[in-house]
Design a protein around this motif. Sequence first.
Motif, PDB file in Angstrom:
ATOM      1  N   LYS A 219      -3.189  -8.663  15.057  1.00  0.00           N
ATOM      2  CA  LYS A 219      -4.074  -7.967  16.047  1.00  0.00           C
ATOM      3  C   LYS A 219      -4.796  -7.409  15.959  1.00  0.00           C
ATOM      4  N   VAL A 220      -4.349  -6.380  15.170  1.00  0.00           N
ATOM      5  CA  VAL A 220      -5.108  -4.821  15.182  1.00  0.00           C
ATOM      6  C   VAL A 220      -6.344  -5.218  14.275  1.00  0.00           C
ATOM      7  N   PRO A 221      -6.896  -5.687  13.493  1.00  0.00           N
ATOM      8  CA  PRO A 221      -6.711  -6.417  13.164  1.00  0.00           C
ATOM      9  C   PRO A 221      -6.706  -5.219  11.551  1.00  0.00           C
ATOM     10  N   LEU A 222      -6.015  -5.498  10.354  1.00  0.00           N
ATOM     11  CA  LEU A 222      -5.452  -5.091   9.260  1.00  0.00           C
ATOM     12  C   LEU A 222      -5.977  -6.084   8.348  1.00  0.00           C
ATOM     13  N   PHE A 223      -6.977  -5.497   7.481  1.00  0.00           N
ATOM     14  CA  PHE A 223      -7.289  -6.209   6.536  1.00  0.00           C
ATOM     15  C   PHE A 223      -5.958  -6.312   5.047  1.00  0.00           C
ATOM     16  N   PRO A 224      -6.560  -8.148   4.829  1.00  0.00           N
ATOM     17  CA  PRO A 224      -7.047  -9.112   5.228  1.00  0.00           C
ATOM     18  C   PRO A 224      -7.127 -10.336   6.596  1.00  0.00           C
ATOM     19  N   PHE A 225      -6.428 -10.086   7.720  1.00  0.00           N
ATOM     20  CA  PHE A 225      -5.869  -9.958   8.583  1.00  0.00           C
ATOM     21  C   PHE A 225      -7.019 -11.138   9.367  1.00  0.00           C
ATOM     22  N   HIS A 226      -8.546  -9.923   8.976  1.00  0.00           N
ATOM     23  CA  HIS A 226      -9.221  -9.520  10.038  1.00  0.00           C
ATOM     24  C   HIS A 226     -10.422 -10.835  10.504  1.00  0.00           C
ATOM     25  N   THR A 272       5.810   0.623   3.149  1.00  0.00           N
ATOM     26  CA  THR A 272       4.204   1.668   3.218  1.00  0.00           C
ATOM     27  C   THR A 272       3.438   1.344   1.916  1.00  0.00           C
ATOM     28  N   PRO A 273       4.172   1.494   0.906  1.00  0.00           N
ATOM     29  CA  PRO A 273       3.014   1.414  -0.206  1.00  0.00           C
ATOM     30  C   PRO A 273       2.390   0.209  -0.328  1.00  0.00           C
ATOM     31  N   LEU A 274       3.006  -0.936   0.264  1.00  0.00           N
ATOM     32  CA  LEU A 274       2.158  -2.297   0.374  1.00  0.00           C
ATOM     33  C   LEU A 274       1.094  -2.345   2.009  1.00  0.00           C
ATOM     34  N   ILE A 275       1.155  -1.423   2.648  1.00  0.00           N
ATOM     35  CA  ILE A 275       0.710  -1.470   3.791  1.00  0.00           C
ATOM     36  C   ILE A 275      -0.745  -0.336   3.516  1.00  0.00           C
ATOM     37  N   VAL A 276      -0.376   1.137   3.234  1.00  0.00           N
ATOM     38  CA  VAL A 276      -1.284   1.835   3.354  1.00  0.00           C
ATOM     39  C   VAL A 276      -2.433   1.364   2.251  1.00  0.00           C
ATOM     40  N   PRO A 277      -2.358   0.854   1.442  1.00  0.00           N
ATOM     41  CA  PRO A 277      -3.605   0.674   0.178  1.00  0.00           C
ATOM     42  C   PRO A 277      -4.260  -0.663   1.201  1.00  0.00           C
ATOM     43  N   LEU A 278      -3.196  -1.296   1.884  1.00  0.00           N
ATOM     44  CA  LEU A 278      -4.276  -2.555   3.271  1.00  0.00           C
ATOM     45  C   LEU A 278      -5.272  -1.786   3.565  1.00  0.00           C
ATOM     46  N   ALA A 279      -4.614  -0.647   4.358  1.00  0.00           N
ATOM     47  CA  ALA A 279      -5.319   0.055   6.029  1.00  0.00           C
ATOM     48  C   ALA A 279      -6.549   0.740   4.793  1.00  0.00           C
ATOM     49  N   VAL A 280      -6.224   1.158   3.173  1.00  0.00           N
ATOM     50  CA  VAL A 280      -7.243   2.740   2.761  1.00  0.00           C
ATOM     51  C   VAL A 280      -8.605   1.050   2.650  1.00  0.00           C
ATOM     52  N   ILE A 281      -8.143   0.168   2.312  1.00  0.00           N
ATOM     53  CA  ILE A 281      -9.083  -1.006   1.795  1.00  0.00           C
ATOM     54  C   ILE A 281      -9.780  -1.185   3.723  1.00  0.00           C
ATOM     55  N   GLY A 282      -9.201  -1.706   3.628  1.00  0.00           N
ATOM     56  CA  GLY A 282      -9.869  -1.815   5.208  1.00  0.00           C
ATOM     57  C   GLY A 282     -10.746  -0.985   5.637  1.00  0.00           C
ATOM     58  N   ILE A 283     -10.430   0.304   5.582  1.00  0.00           N
ATOM     59  CA  ILE A 283     -11.671   1.567   6.143  1.00  0.00           C
ATOM     60  C   ILE A 283     -12.423   1.476   4.923  1.00  0.00           C
ATOM     61  N   ILE A 284     -12.513   1.122   4.004  1.00  0.00           N
ATOM     62  CA  ILE A 284     -14.196   1.535   3.067  1.00  0.00           C
ATOM     63  C   ILE A 284     -14.167   0.437   3.214  1.00  0.00           C
ATOM     64  N   TYR A 285     -14.352  -1.115   3.300  1.00  0.00           N
ATOM     65  CA  TYR A 285     -14.531  -2.371   3.540  1.00  0.00           C
ATOM     66  C   TYR A 285     -15.254  -2.213   4.408  1.00  0.00           C
ATOM     67  N   GLY A 286     -13.853  -2.530   5.783  1.00  0.00           N
ATOM     68  CA  GLY A 286     -14.948  -1.879   6.997  1.00  0.00           C
ATOM     69  C   GLY A 286     -16.477  -1.557   7.012  1.00  0.00           C
ATOM     70  N   ALA A 287     -16.101  -0.389   6.201  1.00  0.00           N
ATOM     71  CA  ALA A 287     -17.548   0.724   6.358  1.00  0.00           C
ATOM     72  C   ALA A 287     -18.861   0.226   5.860  1.00  0.00           C
ATOM     73  N   LEU A 288     -18.457  -0.701   4.543  1.00  0.00           N
ATOM     74  CA  LEU A 288     -19.365  -1.204   3.285  1.00  0.00           C
ATOM     75  C   LEU A 288     -19.609  -2.633   4.044  1.00  0.00           C
ATOM     76  N   VAL A 289     -18.941  -3.318   5.058  1.00  0.00           N
ATOM     77  CA  VAL A 289     -19.680  -3.790   5.680  1.00  0.00           C
ATOM     78  C   VAL A 289     -20.301  -3.972   6.707  1.00  0.00           C
ATOM     79  N   ALA A 290     -19.921  -3.549   7.544  1.00  0.00           N
ATOM     80  CA  ALA A 290     -20.564  -2.815   8.705  1.00  0.00           C
ATOM     81  C   ALA A 290     -21.714  -2.079   8.119  1.00  0.00           C
ATOM     82  N   MET A 291     -22.377  -1.915   7.243  1.00  0.00           N
ATOM     83  CA  MET A 291     -23.457  -0.824   6.267  1.00  0.00           C
ATOM     84  C   MET A 291     -24.502  -2.154   6.324  1.00  0.00           C
ATOM     85  N   VAL A 292     -24.343  -3.694   6.542  1.00  0.00           N
ATOM     86  CA  VAL A 292     -24.865  -4.393   5.487  1.00  0.00           C
ATOM     87  C   VAL A 292     -25.318  -5.461   6.295  1.00  0.00           C
ATOM     88  N   GLN A 293     -24.942  -4.857   8.282  1.00  0.00           N
ATOM     89  CA  GLN A 293     -25.171  -6.151   9.010  1.00  0.00           C
ATOM     90  C   GLN A 293     -25.952  -5.701   9.434  1.00  0.00           C
TER      91      GLN A 293
END
Lengths: 529, 489
Positions: A219-226, A272-293
Motif C-alpha cells: 500500500k505504501v508502496p515500498l520498493f519493490p512493491f511499487h 530492519t536491516p532488510l527494510i531500511v535498504p529497501l526504503a533507501v533504494i525506494g528513495i533513490i530509485y523513485g527519484a532517479l526514475v522520476a527524473m527521466v519521466q
Amino acid sequence: MLLSIVIFLPLLGVIAIALLRGLGANAVKWIALGIGLLTFVISIGLYTGFDEVIVGFQTNSDLFQKLDWIPGIGASYHIGIDGISLWLVLLTTFLTPICIIAAWNSVEKGLSGFMMSLLALETGMLGVFCSLDLFLFFVFWESMLIPMYFLIGIWGGERRIYATIKFVLYTMAGSALMLVGILALYSQNNSSFDITTLQGPFQQANLLFLAFFIAFAIKVPLFPFHTWLPDAHVEAPTVGSVILAGVLLKMGTYGIVRFCLPLFPEAAAHYTPLIVPLAVIGIIYGALVAMVQPDLKKLVAYSSVSHLGFVVLGLFSQNDTAIQGSVLQMVNHGLSTGALFLLVGMIYERRHSRMIVDFGGLAKKMPIFATIFLIVTLSSIGLPGLNGFVGEFMILLGSFVGGAFSKWYVVLATTGVILAAVYMLWMFQRVMFGIPDDINASLPDLKPREIAVLLPILLFIFWIGVGPNTFLKPMEASIKEVATKVKVVPETPEVGQVNRQADTDDAVQEVKTATLQMIQMIEEEALTK
Amino acid sequence: MPSIPDINWLQLMPQLVIVATLLIVLIFDMIDSISKRTLGWMTIVGAGIALWSTINLLQVGTDQTQFNEMFRVDSYSLFFNIIFLVSTILVALISISYLGSDDKKQGPYYLLILLATLGMMLMAAGNELIIVFLGLELMSLSLYVLAGYFRESPASSEAGMKYLLLGAFASAFFLYGIALVYGAAGTTKIPEIISKLSLDNQPTPLSTSPLLLAGIFLLIVGFGFKVAIVPFHQWAPDVYEGAPTTIAAFISAGPKAAGFAAFLTIFVDALPNLPSHATNVIVLLAMLTMTVGNVIAITQTNIKRMLAYSSIAHAGYVLIGLAAANPDGKSSAMLYLFIYCVMNIGAFGAVILARTADGENLMISDYAGLGIRKPLLAMFMTLMLLSLAGFPPTAGFVGKLYVFKSAVQAGHYWLVIFGAVNTAISAFYYLRVVVTMYMREPEEELEFKPYPSTLVIGLVIAAIGILLIGILPSLLLDQAQNAVQSAPL
C-alpha cells in the motif's frame, strides 16, 4: 459519538445522492460538497476535543466508542483516535471537499456515481484510521477498495481497466496475507479482535510481522512493491490521484506505525536491516526514475515512491524524532503531492496533454498558476519554511542521530533530497520557463474556483512549515508510546546490522555538515532560478 | 415384536407443509380451469409457511429425534431447513417469469422443486445413513428431471442425461460406502458410529478398521460428486450451462447445502477420531477444490460456466470449515452455506434479468455497458459478485472470515493461506464482469426485456439479505452457533 458521525456522515451522503440523483447534476454536486464540508467542520471538533496529555487513545466519549457488534466471534464496533490518527483523519476530511470542488466541472459522465464513490471512499479511509478492532479495521480496509476501483476504472484514462485491476489485485494479495495474520493474532488474544488489548510477545511474531508488513508495504508502496502505483496514478482521474496519493498511501504507513511497530517490536528490529535498504533504494530509485519521466503525472507518482521511502526509513529508526517526523511527513506528502496532482490536472484540462515537452513558457501567461506551482514544488522538495522541510529534516536528523541502522543509509537517503530538487526544478523549468508556443500562449490562467481549491492547501503548507508545533504537540504522547515500545528491544548484532559505535563521531559530523551544506546550496540555487 | 413409536407430528410440521403443498400443486395442475401461473405462488406460500413453522420450532428449541431415532428435529436440521426453504422461495420467485406463460410446463416444475426440497430436508434431518440416502435419492431424481426440463433444447437434455449418469454413479458409491461402514460398525445410526469410533481402547479399535476406512472414503467420493468438489466436479459446468438458468441456480444452492448438511453431520464429529490421513484428505480436497475452481473460472467466457466453476470453488471454502472439525468449523460451514445460497441464487437471478428478446445473454462480453443502460440490473449483479468475491460489507466477507477463523483455531494455517490467496484470485474474475458492465462500451445495441416484477422482488430480497447479514452477522451467526452447540456429539 462525534467520531462515528464523522466516519458515517459521508456514507449518509452516498445514500442521499443515490435517492436524490434525479434532481440533476447541480443538486448532486451541492449535496456532495455540503456533506464534505460538514464532515470537515465536524471533524475540527476532534481537534478541539483532543487532549494531548493522554497517552494512547483518547478517552473523551466524543472521540471514543465501543459497542458490541458480533459477540459470536468477538468483534466489536470500537473506534477511537490518538495523536497518530488525528492528523490523518483531519487530512482525509480536509482533502475530500477539496476534491469535490476540483471535480466540479471535470466529470462528464455518471457524476452522481463519481460523487458517491468519493464519499464512500472517505468513509472507508476514515474507518481505517479510527478502527480499534481488527475485524472492523479489515472491513474498512477492504471496503475502501471498491469505490477506488470504480474511480479509476470508470473515470480514468485510456489504460484504466488494466490499472484498476492491477491496483485491486495487488492490494488484495497483500490483504489476504494480512487476514491470516489478523486471525492468528486473534487466536492469541483470547478470541478478541480488540486492538487495545493486544499484548505481545506473540508466537511466530516474525511471520505475523511479515504478514502485516507486506500488506502495508504494498500500500505504501515500498520498493519493490511499487509497480502498481505509477499505473494507478497515471490512469486515475485527477481527484482519484489526489486521494490515492494524499490518503490511501498513508494507510500503509499508518498500518506500520499502528500494528507492525508496537505489536512486534522484536520482529521489526529483526527485519530492519532488510527494510531500511529497501526504503533507501525506494528513495533513490523513485527519484532517479522520476527524473527521466516525460509525463508530468508519472513524475509526481514516482516522486511519491521516493517521499514515502523517507517515511518508512523514519518509522524503522526506533527514534522518537524520526518517527514523529514520519507521521508529520505523511500529512505533508498528502498536502504537497495532492496539490501537485491538482495542478497537473488543471493544466491537463487546458492543454489535454501531460507531456513535459508539450509545455514551456507557461509562467508568462499563467502567473498565478506558476506562483502556486512553484510554492508546491518547493514544498515537495523540502524548502525550509514550508511543510516538507520539517518532516524530512526530523526524519533525517532523528535517524542519523539515533537511528537503529548505519548512518550511511541516512547519508544515502539524503541524496534523495538533492535528487528531488533536481527532478522537480528541472520539470518546473521546462514547463514554466522559455518562450511559449502558440497553444501554450493561449492557455487561460486559473479560475477563482481553482484558486479556491488550492488556497486552503497552501495555507497548511505554510502553517506546518512555520509553526509545526501546532501539529507536532498533539502527536507527541502517542509517538513516545510507540517509540518506547520499539526501543525495549535489546540490540542484537544481526547479520547486516552495523554496530552504531563503528561510525566514529568525527566522520559522522563531517558527513552531516557536508550534506547540509549541499542541501543548502541546491536550495539556494533553486531559489535563484 | 416391534412397537410403533410415538410420533410428535408437530415437530414434523415443516416437512408436512411441504408434502401438503406438493399435493396441492399436483391437484391444481390437473384442474384445467385454473391458471397455472398461480402454481408458482402456491409453492412460495407453501415454502413460506414451512419456513415460518421452522422458525417457530427453532425458537421453541427442540432437540429430539423421531421415528426410532432415525429423524432428528434439532436446531442443526432446522437451520438447514431455513437454508433450503429460503433457496426454494428465491428460486420460485425467479422462476415465475422465466417459465413464461406456457401452462404445460408449470405443474411438474414446481412439483419437482418441492420434492427436491423435501429430499434435502430429509438429508439434513437424517440421523441414520439410510435416511440420508433416501433424501439424497429423492432430491437427486427430481434434479435429474429438472436439469433436462427444457426437452426441446439439446443442451438441456444433454445436461439432464449427464447429470443422471454421473449422479447414479455417485449414489452407487455412496450406497456401497454405507454398506461397508455398516459392515464395520454394525449400525447405520450416525451417533452410534461416532461413539463406537471414540472407543479406541479395544484390541482392534474401529477407527483403524480397513473396512470402515474404505467405507468412509467411498462416502467422501459419493458426497464429493453431489457437492461438486474437485476431482469429482466435471459434471457441474456442463449441467449448469445446459440446465435452465433457474435450475442451475437451484442445483448450485440447496442441493449443495444438503450434501454438506449430511457431510458435516458425519464428518465433523468423526474426523477427530479417524486416523489423521482422513483430515489430510479433506484438507487436500479443499485446497484442490478452491484452486481448480477459481483458476478455471478465470478462463471462462460464458457467465453460467463461470458461476459453475465459482460454485465449485465455494464448495472448497465450505470444506475448510469441515477440515477444521471443531464446533466453530461446523457453524462456520453452515453460515457459509446459507450466505452462499442466497448470493449464488442472486447472481443467477441477475443473469436471468439480463435476458434479451432473442434469448439469454450468457457471454460476459454481452454485459458491456450495462452499468449505464441498465443501472438496476448492474447494481444487483455487482452486489452479488462482490459478495461472492468476499468484499465487505457484504455477507460473503463474513462467511469467508468465519470459515478462515475456525481453521486458524484448528491450526490449519496453510489451508487458510491457500483460501486467502484464492480469494484474491477469485476477485479477478468476479471483478472482470463488473469491469465489463461499467467500464467497457457495448459492441452492439441489445434489446433487453423489461424487468419482471417477481424476479426483481427475488433479487431485492437477496440483496437486502446479503447486506443485512454483512453488516449485522449476529442475526445468523448466533443461530448457527446455537445449532452446533445443541447437536448431539
